[in-house]
Design a protein around this motif. Structure first.
Motif, PDB file in Angstrom:
ATOM      1  N   GLN A  24      26.348  54.439  21.745  1.00 26.68           N
ATOM      2  CA  GLN A  24      27.593  54.285  21.002  1.00 26.68           C
ATOM      3  C   GLN A  24      27.828  52.851  20.536  1.00 26.68           C
ATOM      4  O   GLN A  24      28.321  52.625  19.444  1.00 26.68           O
ATOM      5  CB  GLN A  24      28.779  54.734  21.866  1.00 26.68           C
ATOM      6  CG  GLN A  24      28.715  56.172  22.319  1.00 26.68           C
ATOM      7  CD  GLN A  24      28.716  57.148  21.151  1.00 26.68           C
ATOM      8  OE1 GLN A  24      29.360  56.930  20.140  1.00 26.68           O
ATOM      9  NE2 GLN A  24      27.979  58.245  21.299  1.00 26.68           N
ATOM     10  N   THR A  25      27.497  51.900  21.386  1.00 29.87           N
ATOM     11  CA  THR A  25      27.772  50.515  21.025  1.00 29.87           C
ATOM     12  C   THR A  25      26.911  49.573  21.843  1.00 29.87           C
ATOM     13  O   THR A  25      26.447  49.920  22.925  1.00 29.87           O
ATOM     14  CB  THR A  25      29.267  50.177  21.260  1.00 29.87           C
ATOM     15  OG1 THR A  25      29.529  48.849  20.795  1.00 29.87           O
ATOM     16  CG2 THR A  25      29.624  50.257  22.734  1.00 29.87           C
ATOM     17  N   GLY A  26      26.688  48.408  21.308  1.00 27.55           N
ATOM     18  CA  GLY A  26      26.023  47.336  22.026  1.00 27.55           C
ATOM     19  C   GLY A  26      26.669  46.032  21.625  1.00 27.55           C
ATOM     20  O   GLY A  26      26.579  45.628  20.459  1.00 27.55           O
ATOM     21  N   GLU A  27      27.375  45.397  22.533  1.00 27.49           N
ATOM     22  CA  GLU A  27      28.088  44.177  22.205  1.00 27.49           C
ATOM     23  C   GLU A  27      28.056  43.223  23.384  1.00 27.49           C
ATOM     24  O   GLU A  27      28.158  43.629  24.535  1.00 27.49           O
ATOM     25  CB  GLU A  27      29.540  44.480  21.847  1.00 27.49           C
ATOM     26  CG  GLU A  27      30.316  45.181  22.954  1.00 27.49           C
ATOM     27  CD  GLU A  27      31.818  45.135  22.696  1.00 27.49           C
ATOM     28  OE1 GLU A  27      32.508  44.475  23.481  1.00 27.49           O
ATOM     29  OE2 GLU A  27      32.266  45.752  21.733  1.00 27.49           O
ATOM     30  N   LEU A  31      25.354  47.519  26.737  1.00 26.51           N
ATOM     31  CA  LEU A  31      25.031  48.755  26.028  1.00 26.51           C
ATOM     32  C   LEU A  31      25.814  49.891  26.643  1.00 26.51           C
ATOM     33  O   LEU A  31      25.976  49.964  27.866  1.00 26.51           O
ATOM     34  CB  LEU A  31      23.540  49.056  26.113  1.00 26.51           C
ATOM     35  CG  LEU A  31      22.604  48.017  25.483  1.00 26.51           C
ATOM     36  CD1 LEU A  31      21.153  48.408  25.735  1.00 26.51           C
ATOM     37  CD2 LEU A  31      22.864  47.876  23.995  1.00 26.51           C
ATOM     38  N   TRP A  33      26.329  54.237  26.375  1.00 33.46           N
ATOM     39  CA  TRP A  33      25.964  55.560  25.878  1.00 33.46           C
ATOM     40  C   TRP A  33      26.994  56.584  26.356  1.00 33.46           C
ATOM     41  O   TRP A  33      27.662  56.378  27.375  1.00 33.46           O
ATOM     42  CB  TRP A  33      24.608  56.010  26.409  1.00 33.46           C
ATOM     43  CG  TRP A  33      23.414  55.211  26.024  1.00 33.46           C
ATOM     44  CD1 TRP A  33      22.505  55.487  25.044  1.00 33.46           C
ATOM     45  CD2 TRP A  33      22.916  54.011  26.653  1.00 33.46           C
ATOM     46  NE1 TRP A  33      21.506  54.553  25.013  1.00 33.46           N
ATOM     47  CE2 TRP A  33      21.732  53.630  25.984  1.00 33.46           C
ATOM     48  CE3 TRP A  33      23.385  53.222  27.712  1.00 33.46           C
ATOM     49  CZ2 TRP A  33      21.008  52.503  26.348  1.00 33.46           C
ATOM     50  CZ3 TRP A  33      22.671  52.094  28.069  1.00 33.46           C
ATOM     51  CH2 TRP A  33      21.494  51.742  27.391  1.00 33.46           C
ATOM     52  N   THR A 181      36.133  54.904  27.263  1.00 36.20           N
ATOM     53  CA  THR A 181      35.002  54.114  26.764  1.00 36.20           C
ATOM     54  C   THR A 181      35.364  52.641  26.669  1.00 36.20           C
ATOM     55  O   THR A 181      34.629  51.764  27.139  1.00 36.20           O
ATOM     56  CB  THR A 181      34.560  54.647  25.396  1.00 36.20           C
ATOM     57  OG1 THR A 181      34.121  56.000  25.529  1.00 36.20           O
ATOM     58  CG2 THR A 181      33.429  53.808  24.829  1.00 36.20           C
ATOM     59  N   GLU A 182      36.510  52.331  26.070  1.00 40.76           N
ATOM     60  CA  GLU A 182      36.921  50.939  25.917  1.00 40.76           C
ATOM     61  C   GLU A 182      37.236  50.309  27.279  1.00 40.76           C
ATOM     62  O   GLU A 182      36.917  49.135  27.525  1.00 40.76           O
ATOM     63  CB  GLU A 182      38.137  50.844  25.002  1.00 40.76           C
ATOM     64  CG  GLU A 182      38.544  49.421  24.674  1.00 40.76           C
ATOM     65  CD  GLU A 182      37.413  48.609  24.050  1.00 40.76           C
ATOM     66  OE1 GLU A 182      37.286  47.411  24.409  1.00 40.76           O
ATOM     67  OE2 GLU A 182      36.651  49.159  23.223  1.00 40.76           O
ATOM     68  N   LEU A 185      33.992  49.297  29.010  1.00 42.52           N
ATOM     69  CA  LEU A 185      33.457  48.054  28.453  1.00 42.52           C
ATOM     70  C   LEU A 185      34.235  46.845  28.979  1.00 42.52           C
ATOM     71  O   LEU A 185      33.646  45.825  29.350  1.00 42.52           O
ATOM     72  CB  LEU A 185      33.521  48.092  26.933  1.00 42.52           C
ATOM     73  CG  LEU A 185      32.496  49.000  26.232  1.00 42.52           C
ATOM     74  CD1 LEU A 185      32.850  49.137  24.756  1.00 42.52           C
ATOM     75  CD2 LEU A 185      31.080  48.457  26.394  1.00 42.52           C
TER      76      LEU A 185
END
Length: 221
Positions: A24-27, A31, A33, A181-182, A185
């Motif tokens: 979904q994202t890599g920041e 990473l 998923w 999800t947020e 992170l």
């Protein structure tokens, strides 16, 4: 400052790394998923990051209940209920929720595996019937997971988390999944910051090189 042998995680993990994950994202080196977790509508999460600290720094962060809100901002209360064995913990966590959603409470049993190369594996699962439910709170029934902390040859640690929790109470997944999800992170960013801020305390252990050689690494007891 109160410290306990607590292996706290917020949205807890699934037992296997592998199939069906969608990146979904890599920041900022993190990473993430997701994958479906039928029959429910809530997704499972998988996260990875490299941290400039030894594997045991992750345990030090998770053990320090006095600072749990620094990486788990929705937590209102965290306490160790019992230690069934030296590397096992029964933990109670109370989580805030926006009005009109009721607060959540989660009881988990965790088991830690320590390896000769300093890597760590922490398995956690919900035990919802360990205490009578509290009036006005929703007891989370389904939550399971795993952390891994793997030392790397460059002195960093690969931290992995697979997480799934069904918060219950018929909450809409289209709202909960993006929030979860947020939040995951945000928690990973905070955990990395806390791990890297810890002063190192050397302790020799064996780390295997891909060529078959062994070298020492530094850990925090």
């Amino acid at each position: 400052m109160t410290k306990h042998g607590i292996w706290l995680l917020w949205l807890l993990c699934l037992p296997a790394w592998g199939q069906g994950w969608q990146l979904q994202t890599g920041e900022a080196g993190i990473l993430l998923w997701t994958r479906a977790h039928p029959p429910g509508a809530f997704v499972a999460l998988r996260l990875e990051m490299n941290v400039a600290a030894p594997p045991s720094a992750l345990l030090a962060v998770l053990r320090d209940t006095s600072r749990h809100q620094e990486w788990l901002p929705h937590s209102l209360e965290v306490r160790v209920l019992a230690k069934p064995a030296p590397d096992e913990d029964l933990v109670y966590t109370r989580l805030s929720a926006p009005w009109p959603v009721q607060e959540r409470e989660l009881i988990t049993h965790s088991r830690l595996l320590r390896n000769a190369d300093c890597s760590l594996q922490l398995t956690v699962w919900a035990v919802p019937d360990a205490l009578p439910p509290h009036l006005g709170r929703v007891r989370i029934q389904a939550s399971e997971g795993r952390w891994e902390a793997l030392p790397q040859l460059n002195g960093t640690t690969l931290v992995r988390l697979e997480t799934y929790t069904n918060p219950g109470d018929s909450l809409p997944s289209w709202i909960i999944n993006p929030i979860a999800t947020e939040a995951a992170l945000d928690s990973f960013r905070a955990i990395r910051r806390l791990m890297e801020a810890m002063p190192p305390q050397p302790c020799a252990c064996a780390l295997q090189h891909p060529a078959g050689k062994w070298q020492s690494c530094q850990v925090i007891p």
